[in-house]
Design a protein around this motif. Sequence first.
Motif, PDB file in Angstrom:
ATOM      1  N   ALA A 158      71.964 -78.762  45.714  1.00 26.97           N
ATOM      2  CA  ALA A 158      73.284 -78.126  45.786  1.00 26.97           C
ATOM      3  C   ALA A 158      74.070 -78.625  46.999  1.00 26.97           C
ATOM      4  N   ALA A 159      73.382 -78.770  48.124  1.00 23.63           N
ATOM      5  CA  ALA A 159      74.056 -79.244  49.342  1.00 23.63           C
ATOM      6  C   ALA A 159      74.552 -80.676  49.172  1.00 23.63           C
ATOM      7  N   LYS A 160      73.735 -81.527  48.534  1.00 23.65           N
ATOM      8  CA  LYS A 160      74.147 -82.911  48.311  1.00 23.65           C
ATOM      9  C   LYS A 160      75.381 -82.994  47.412  1.00 23.65           C
ATOM     10  N   LEU A 161      75.523 -82.016  46.531  1.00 23.27           N
ATOM     11  CA  LEU A 161      76.674 -81.985  45.624  1.00 23.27           C
ATOM     12  C   LEU A 161      77.892 -81.333  46.263  1.00 23.27           C
ATOM     13  N   ALA A 168      76.549 -70.890  44.165  1.00 20.27           N
ATOM     14  CA  ALA A 168      77.850 -71.522  43.920  1.00 20.27           C
ATOM     15  C   ALA A 168      77.700 -72.765  43.048  1.00 20.27           C
ATOM     16  N   ALA A 169      76.656 -73.540  43.277  1.00 18.85           N
ATOM     17  CA  ALA A 169      76.427 -74.742  42.474  1.00 18.85           C
ATOM     18  C   ALA A 169      76.127 -74.378  41.018  1.00 18.85           C
ATOM     19  N   MET A 170      75.282 -73.367  40.815  1.00 15.39           N
ATOM     20  CA  MET A 170      74.934 -72.955  39.463  1.00 15.39           C
ATOM     21  C   MET A 170      76.147 -72.406  38.724  1.00 15.39           C
ATOM     22  N   GLU A 171      76.975 -71.618  39.409  1.00 16.99           N
ATOM     23  CA  GLU A 171      78.160 -71.050  38.779  1.00 16.99           C
ATOM     24  C   GLU A 171      79.147 -72.150  38.391  1.00 16.99           C
ATOM     25  N   ALA A 172      79.295 -73.144  39.241  1.00 15.54           N
ATOM     26  CA  ALA A 172      80.194 -74.253  38.923  1.00 15.54           C
ATOM     27  C   ALA A 172      79.692 -75.025  37.709  1.00 15.54           C
TER      28      ALA A 172
END
Length: 265
Positions: A158-161, A168-172
């Motif tokens: 998630a941080a790399k993205l 937040a990454a999963m929701e996006a």
Amino acid sequence: QRADTPERAERYVGRLEAFPAYLEGLTHVADEGVAAGFVAPAVVVDRSIAQVERLLALPPEESPGMAPVSGADDEERDQVAAALRDRVWPAYERYLEALVRYRPSARDSIGLCALPDGEERYAAEIVGFVTIPLDPADVHRVGLERLTAIDGERRGIAAKLGYSDLAAAMEAHRSSGRDTPGSREDLVRLAEEQVRRGWDSAAGWFGRLPERNCEVRAIEQFREQDAPAAFYQPPSGDNTRAAIYYVNTFDHTEQRLSQLASITY
């Protein structure tokens, strides 16, 4: 159950004729369990009741029981339909009555540990699955350790993205639509592709492999509402029927493609 020859169709009718005794046996075991204090979780009983109700709502002639003779002649189909109508459906009606009687005795807990001698039963299940006597507490600890490690990897991705946290990454990802199948058929096609890729890669990881890959099917509609996301049925003992990987396509807009991948592989 294959019924693609007259002999197999005859055996299938015979099996249907004997099926009421099987349900009667289940009822007897359930009654013994109530008397002994060994009962199923309420959520399982509720799902079983719902599945039987949906099955009985189907005309026998249009039920899954007709699938083995879908390509048979009219006489064979009529024999199977008669066995379903006269033997199987009344037996399921009696079984449904037994489940409704059983329901007040069902338990709110889920795990084996809530039953008498539950800890010992859980340990026996571990031996049955992995063939070595592992301490359930150690198994649980290893599971927690692996989950923590996996969550760390997910946070790193998630941080790399460019996301501040995993949520937040999963929701996006979900809101983008890329994690949601477009149709029931899309789910089945994706599972077929995943199974093929897994089969092609398996030889690099395992020395002993099945003779052939499994089939992929959607879970039947009469039981899909109460079924898990996916599950596997082993092949027949003589390997004349392939294993089946069942995929749940119910309410496909709420399904997650990423979850299907983890189950498939």
